[in-house]
Design a protein around this motif. Structure first.
Motif, PDB file in Angstrom:
ATOM      1  N   ASP A 131       0.999  -1.345  -0.028  1.00 19.90           N
ATOM      2  CA  ASP A 131      -0.035   0.032   0.049  1.00 19.90           C
ATOM      3  C   ASP A 131       0.960   1.393   0.198  1.00 19.90           C
ATOM      4  OD1 ASP A 131      -2.331  -1.490   0.031  1.00 19.90           O
ATOM      5  OD2 ASP A 131      -2.393  -1.639   2.270  1.00 19.90           O
ATOM      6  N   ARG A 132       2.220   1.125   0.187  1.00 16.85           N
ATOM      7  CA  ARG A 132       2.984   2.056  -0.044  1.00 16.85           C
ATOM      8  C   ARG A 132       4.162   1.657  -1.116  1.00 16.85           C
ATOM      9  NH1 ARG A 132       3.573   4.659   5.292  1.00 16.85           N
ATOM     10  NH2 ARG A 132       5.916   4.702   5.143  1.00 16.85           N
ATOM     11  N   PRO A 133       3.679   1.762  -2.357  1.00 14.68           N
ATOM     12  CA  PRO A 133       4.539   1.241  -3.612  1.00 14.68           C
ATOM     13  C   PRO A 133       5.456   2.445  -3.723  1.00 14.68           C
ATOM     14  CG  PRO A 133       2.573   2.016  -4.203  1.00 14.68           C
ATOM     15  CD  PRO A 133       2.214   2.047  -2.718  1.00 14.68           C
ATOM     16  N   ILE A 134       6.624   1.853  -4.432  1.00 16.08           N
ATOM     17  CA  ILE A 134       7.630   2.867  -5.051  1.00 16.08           C
ATOM     18  C   ILE A 134       7.585   2.186  -6.696  1.00 16.08           C
ATOM     19  CG2 ILE A 134       9.067   3.448  -2.890  1.00 16.08           C
ATOM     20  CD1 ILE A 134      10.971   1.078  -4.254  1.00 16.08           C
ATOM     21  N   ASN A 135       8.122   3.073  -7.355  1.00 16.10           N
ATOM     22  CA  ASN A 135       8.259   2.887  -8.929  1.00 16.10           C
ATOM     23  C   ASN A 135       9.358   3.281  -9.525  1.00 16.10           C
ATOM     24  OD1 ASN A 135       7.874   2.877 -11.807  1.00 16.10           O
ATOM     25  ND2 ASN A 135       5.687   2.965 -11.473  1.00 16.10           N
ATOM     26  N   ASP A 136      10.159   2.121 -10.079  1.00 19.01           N
ATOM     27  CA  ASP A 136      11.580   2.525 -10.706  1.00 19.01           C
ATOM     28  C   ASP A 136      11.510   2.709 -12.173  1.00 19.01           C
ATOM     29  OD1 ASP A 136      10.841   0.226 -11.898  1.00 19.01           O
ATOM     30  OD2 ASP A 136      12.424  -1.042 -11.176  1.00 19.01           O
ATOM     31  N   GLY A 137      10.396   3.339 -12.569  1.00 16.65           N
ATOM     32  CA  GLY A 137      10.122   3.800 -14.068  1.00 16.65           C
ATOM     33  C   GLY A 137       9.940   2.651 -14.963  1.00 16.65           C
TER      34      GLY A 137
END
Length: 408
Positions: A210-216
């Motif tokens: 629910d606290r995602p990160i995105n590397d592109g």
């Protein structure tokens, strides 16, 4: 691929346009770090911890005596520098001066049924019979005492309800210390006679869907809300000690003063414990009853994310990255004033070999900042001595390993 590495991937394009940054730069942003610390006190409660099985020898630095049994391989191999420049990950003992590579870990993110993930470490510990590093899949956390005869271990499934003392010659746990508050990380004092065990309500290595990160390229679970509750200080010989509550500010991404994992560590003389902070004053010290204390004078200019900290004689302090656009360098400070006294090679200072030499990560000129190796650097010299082979520049590569050092 763990969180810190995901952030590194997303920053690569920007980093290529500027100076090389230390290998742990992303860890400071999202901060899923191996050890070290933080935040404010509310109360103290006592929990006496008793031993479960048999006694264990208190680890000490020095020569063997007859009652300590066979001498470990780290003592039998007495060369000043023991280098393995062709090995990555290392297979055989690496050492320099009074410090040795006691163990190392690799990690991967393991997806959970609920969609979260857990950073899962696999440890290779020095086998003191053979002088080689051997995988031990039992542990989720490891630290090694001075003298490298004993390791403190936590079982899989953090937070743990007991702390193990592992004999590095026999490979057996000689003693279990039960705890009432779940432990997520544990560390020996500088003399090996005490432990500081950081307690958490939830697994500090958990990543939250629910606290995602995105590397592109893709989206992954990100750092969970911190759940740290306090710390134990335990006597190794007796297993006794106390727990102190240290309240954690929670409130969503970017709102906390500490990382999901922010373990406590000992001050350089072992009389206090401290924790890193993500904001000023950047680190906070406590006595063993959980009361806030002033920073010791020689530690005022230390950074909690620079592992090497003070030289053995206390006269020099390891500083941060000081390189340029095409070169790596680090600084050495006067610990009392914080002024730079030397600029030496290296990307990140990890441990002191003696009062003038340090073990560091460094890269070959013109290569990726993530493809680094262990080197020995000397204050006042530009020379580097390779100690290991290069780590993989791939975040999820099998040759991406994290060292654990101890006095030999």
């Amino acid at each position: 691929m763990n969180v810190a590495e995901l952030v590194r991937e997303s920053l690569r394009e920007q980093a290529d346009q500027g100076p090389p940054v230390p290998g742990n730069f992303a860890d400071r942003v999202l901060a899923v770090r191996r050890r070290r610390r933080t935040r404010a006190l509310v109360g103290t409660s006592l929990a006496v911890v008793t031993a479960a099985v048999v006694g264990v020898t208190v680890p000490t630095i020095g020569k063997d005596s007859a009652d300590k049994g066979p001498r470990p391989a780290s003592e039998l191999q007495t060369d000043d520098v023991i280098a393995r420049p062709g090995q990555t990950p290392p297979r055989d003992l690496i050492a320099a001066g009074g410090t040795a590579l006691a163990a190392y870990s690799t990690s991967k993110d393991v997806e959970q049924p609920d969609g979260d993930a857990v950073i899962t470490r696999t440890y290779r510990l020095l086998d003191q019979k053979t002088g080689t590093y051997r995988e031990d899949p039992r542990w989720s956390w490891v630290d090694v005492a001075p003298g490298m005869r004993t390791a403190v271990v936590l079982e899989r499934g953090l937070p743990a309800d007991r702390i193990g003392l592992l004999n590095l010659i026999t490979g057996k746990v000689e003693r279990w210390l039960p705890v009432q508050h779940g432990v997520g990380g544990v560390e020996f004092s500088p003399d090996g006679r005490k432990l500081v065990a950081t307690t958490y309500a939830e697994n500090p290595d958990r990543l939250d869907k629910d606290r995602p990160i995105n590397d592109g390229k893709s989206e992954r679970p990100g750092p969970a809300d911190p759940s740290r509750t306090g710390f134990y200080v335990l006597d190794v010989a007796s297993g006794k000690g106390s727990w102190s509550e240290v309240k954690t500010k929670r409130g969503g991404f970017g709102m906390s003063d500490l990382n999901t994992r922010q373990d406590f560590g000992f001050s350089e003389d072992g009389s206090l414990v401290y924790s890193g902070l993500l904001r000023a004053p950047n680190q906070q010290y406590y006595d063993f009853q959980g009361r806030k204390k002033s920073t010791p004078p020689r530690e005022r200019h230390l950074s909690w994310f620079v592992d090497a900290r003070l030289s053995p004689n206390g006269k020099l302090a390891a500083g941060d990255f000081a390189g340029g656009a095409k070169t790596t360098a680090t600084e050495v400070l006067d610990p009392l004033t914080g002024k730079r006294v030397a600029k030496i090679p290296g990307q990140q200072l990890l441990a002191w070999a003696d009062d003038k030499r340090l073990i560091a990560w460094d890269i070959a000129p013109g290569t990726s900042e993530y493809r680094n190796r262990l080197v020995l650097v000397t204050v006042g010299s530009k020379k580097t001595v390779p100690l290991s082979g290069f780590r993989s520049s791939k975040a999820d590569g099998v040759k991406r390993w994290t060292p654990i050092f101890a006095k030999r």
